[in-house]
Design a protein around this motif. Structure first.
Motif, mmCIF file in Angstrom:
data_model
loop_
_atom_site.group_PDB
_atom_site.id
_atom_site.type_symbol
_atom_site.label_atom_id
_atom_site.label_comp_id
_atom_site.label_asym_id
_atom_site.label_seq_id
_atom_site.Cartn_x
_atom_site.Cartn_y
_atom_site.Cartn_z
ATOM 1 N N ILE A 1 -8.433 121.399 -44.679
ATOM 2 C CA ILE A 1 -8.855 120.733 -45.917
ATOM 3 C C ILE A 1 -8.016 119.475 -46.145
ATOM 4 N N LEU A 2 -6.715 119.566 -45.866
ATOM 5 C CA LEU A 2 -5.843 118.390 -46.019
ATOM 6 C C LEU A 2 -6.275 117.274 -45.090
ATOM 7 N N LYS A 3 -6.591 117.614 -43.835
ATOM 8 C CA LYS A 3 -7.008 116.581 -42.884
ATOM 9 C C LYS A 3 -8.319 115.925 -43.329
ATOM 10 N N LEU A 4 -9.233 116.700 -43.879
ATOM 11 C CA LEU A 4 -10.486 116.126 -44.380
ATOM 12 C C LEU A 4 -10.220 115.226 -45.580
ATOM 13 N N ARG A 5 -9.352 115.658 -46.465
ATOM 14 C CA ARG A 5 -9.022 114.828 -47.628
ATOM 15 C C ARG A 5 -8.385 113.505 -47.210
ATOM 16 N N GLN A 6 -7.568 113.533 -46.168
ATOM 17 C CA GLN A 6 -6.935 112.302 -45.694
ATOM 18 C C GLN A 6 -7.972 111.280 -45.242
ATOM 19 N N LYS A 7 -9.115 111.748 -44.787
ATOM 20 C CA LYS A 7 -10.173 110.848 -44.325
ATOM 21 C C LYS A 7 -11.098 110.425 -45.467
ATOM 22 N N ILE A 8 -11.198 111.269 -46.482
ATOM 23 C CA ILE A 8 -12.223 111.082 -47.515
ATOM 24 C C ILE A 8 -11.685 110.474 -48.807
ATOM 25 N N GLU A 9 -10.554 110.984 -49.266
ATOM 26 C CA GLU A 9 -10.061 110.629 -50.597
ATOM 27 C C GLU A 9 -9.369 109.267 -50.608
ATOM 28 N N GLU A 10 -9.496 108.571 -51.713
ATOM 29 C CA GLU A 10 -8.776 107.316 -51.905
ATOM 30 C C GLU A 10 -7.311 107.581 -52.233
ATOM 31 N N ASP A 11 -7.060 108.665 -52.964
ATOM 32 C CA ASP A 11 -5.708 108.997 -53.392
ATOM 33 C C ASP A 11 -5.496 110.493 -53.185
ATOM 34 N N LEU A 12 -4.631 110.836 -52.207
ATOM 35 C CA LEU A 12 -4.396 112.251 -51.907
ATOM 36 C C LEU A 12 -3.725 112.987 -53.066
ATOM 37 N N ASN A 13 -3.046 112.261 -53.923
ATOM 38 C CA ASN A 13 -2.375 112.899 -55.063
ATOM 39 C C ASN A 13 -3.348 113.260 -56.175
ATOM 40 N N TYR A 14 -4.574 112.706 -56.077
ATOM 41 C CA TYR A 14 -5.568 113.000 -57.107
ATOM 42 C C TYR A 14 -6.943 113.108 -56.445
ATOM 43 N N ALA A 15 -7.210 114.266 -55.869
ATOM 44 C CA ALA A 15 -8.463 114.475 -55.139
ATOM 45 C C ALA A 15 -9.652 114.441 -56.092
ATOM 46 N N ARG A 16 -10.668 113.675 -55.711
ATOM 47 C CA ARG A 16 -11.887 113.567 -56.518
ATOM 48 C C ARG A 16 -13.128 114.093 -55.793
ATOM 49 N N ILE A 17 -13.034 114.267 -54.474
ATOM 50 C CA ILE A 17 -14.208 114.647 -53.685
ATOM 51 C C ILE A 17 -14.159 116.121 -53.285
ATOM 52 N N ILE A 18 -13.110 116.535 -52.593
ATOM 53 C CA ILE A 18 -12.955 117.950 -52.244
ATOM 54 C C ILE A 18 -11.962 118.554 -53.221
ATOM 55 N N LEU A 19 -12.476 119.325 -54.148
ATOM 56 C CA LEU A 19 -11.658 119.903 -55.206
ATOM 57 C C LEU A 19 -11.277 121.336 -54.869
ATOM 58 N N THR A 20 -10.078 121.714 -55.238
ATOM 59 C CA THR A 20 -9.644 123.103 -55.084
ATOM 60 C C THR A 20 -9.985 123.877 -56.352
ATOM 61 N N VAL A 21 -10.685 124.965 -56.194
ATOM 62 C CA VAL A 21 -10.964 125.873 -57.301
ATOM 63 C C VAL A 21 -9.977 127.022 -57.151
ATOM 64 N N HIS A 22 -8.921 126.989 -57.906
ATOM 65 C CA HIS A 22 -7.794 127.891 -57.700
ATOM 66 C C HIS A 22 -8.219 129.352 -57.775
ATOM 67 N N GLY A 23 -7.802 130.089 -56.765
ATOM 68 C CA GLY A 23 -8.115 131.507 -56.706
ATOM 69 C C GLY A 23 -9.495 131.821 -56.171
ATOM 70 N N VAL A 24 -10.291 130.775 -55.885
ATOM 71 C CA VAL A 24 -11.665 130.999 -55.429
ATOM 72 C C VAL A 24 -11.929 130.305 -54.101
ATOM 73 N N GLY A 25 -11.848 128.964 -54.092
ATOM 74 C CA GLY A 25 -12.165 128.221 -52.874
ATOM 75 C C GLY A 25 -12.176 126.730 -53.121
ATOM 76 N N TYR A 26 -13.295 126.079 -52.743
ATOM 77 C CA TYR A 26 -13.364 124.618 -52.806
ATOM 78 C C TYR A 26 -14.739 124.187 -53.308
ATOM 79 N N ARG A 27 -14.777 122.950 -53.783
ATOM 80 C CA ARG A 27 -16.056 122.369 -54.207
ATOM 81 C C ARG A 27 -16.071 120.901 -53.806
ATOM 82 N N LEU A 28 -17.109 120.488 -53.065
ATOM 83 C CA LEU A 28 -17.272 119.089 -52.710
ATOM 84 C C LEU A 28 -18.159 118.427 -53.745
ATOM 85 N N VAL A 29 -17.627 117.408 -54.373
ATOM 86 C CA VAL A 29 -18.349 116.681 -55.429
ATOM 87 C C VAL A 29 -18.827 115.374 -54.827
ATOM 88 N N ASN A 30 -20.136 115.137 -54.857
ATOM 89 C CA ASN A 30 -20.675 113.905 -54.278
ATOM 90 C C ASN A 30 -21.952 113.496 -54.997
#
Length: 228
Positions: A199-228
């Motif tokens: 997930i980190l490697k994908l974010r490095q390619k996709i996100e503008e700012d790794l400190n504030y992910a806007r595309i691949i979001l972590t849903v804590h305790g559940v999984g992930y959500r891709l917002v597009n």
């Protein structure tokens, strides 16, 4: 049938794998040296590479890393006698799609091979649009290539599989268990650290700012959500 390259410097292991894979109907090519292996991987189109880590001249880790830098996206399974998690994570960081620790059973190896080839075929035959823009990444699922600002970025088969699954389920929560089942299958379960690394490697390619992910979001305790 699928062409497979076996890279192994132990003669008995090399010929044993060759005989068994040919019996299963695969076309097999061989290399017992790191430099020869890298040349073959660069010049030929294989469906999969079985790559021993401990090799003369160039290690399997370095072969994997160099192949990915060259843009080779052939699935790679590392064969390693090392069992430490750090070595497994390191192999995946260098672009390997899977690893299996020696000694292993033929049944397990064949299951891993079939699983990767099946997933690769599913990605190629899916109804996902050929090219989609995901954040700053233009992803071409048909060629397994990603582009950022017109430049090609390295994408392993596993990264493409994960990204495609998230894209096909975009704006929905994808649970960790669902991701494990659909991408890795029931025969093999990675550690949570392995999934986080992908997930980190994908974010490095996709996100503008790794400190504030806007595309691949972590849903804590559940999984992930891709917002597009």
């Amino acid at each position: 049938m699928y062409p497979i390259l076996i890279v192994e410097d132990e003669p008995d292991m090399l010929m044993g794998l060759k005989d068994n894979l040919e019996f299963e109907g695969y076309r097999v090519d061989l290399a017992d040296d790191g430099e020869i292996a890298l040349k073959k991987i660069s010049e030929n189109r294989y469906s999969l590479v079985l790559l021993d880590v401990m090799l003369p001249n160039i290690s399997g880790f370095d072969i994997c890393k160099k192949a990915r830098i060259q843009g080779v996206n052939t699935p790679i399974i590392l064969l390693t006698a090392r069992g430490e998690e750090i070595d497994k994570v390191l192999g995946l960081e260098f672009g390997a799609d899977d690893y299996i620790t020696k000694p292993f059973s033929l049944r397990e190896l064949l299951a891993r091979i079939r699983a990767i080839l099946r997933r690769t075929q599913n990605v190629s035959n899916s109804n996902t649009p050929s090219k989609v823009q995901i954040g700053r990444l233009l992803m071409d699922f048909s060629s397994f290539e990603g582009f950022v600002n017109g430049s090609v970025v390295k994408m392993s088969h596993r990264e493409v599989e994960i990204l495609q699954y998230l894209w096909n389920n975009r704006n929905q929560i994808v649970s960790r268990d669902d991701l494990l089942d659909k991408i890795w299958g029931t025969d093999y379960q990675p550690t949570s650290r392995t999934i986080d690394n992908f997930i980190l490697k994908l974010r490095q390619k996709i996100e503008e700012d790794l400190n504030y992910a806007r595309i691949i979001l972590t849903v804590h305790g559940v999984g992930y959500r891709l917002v597009n």
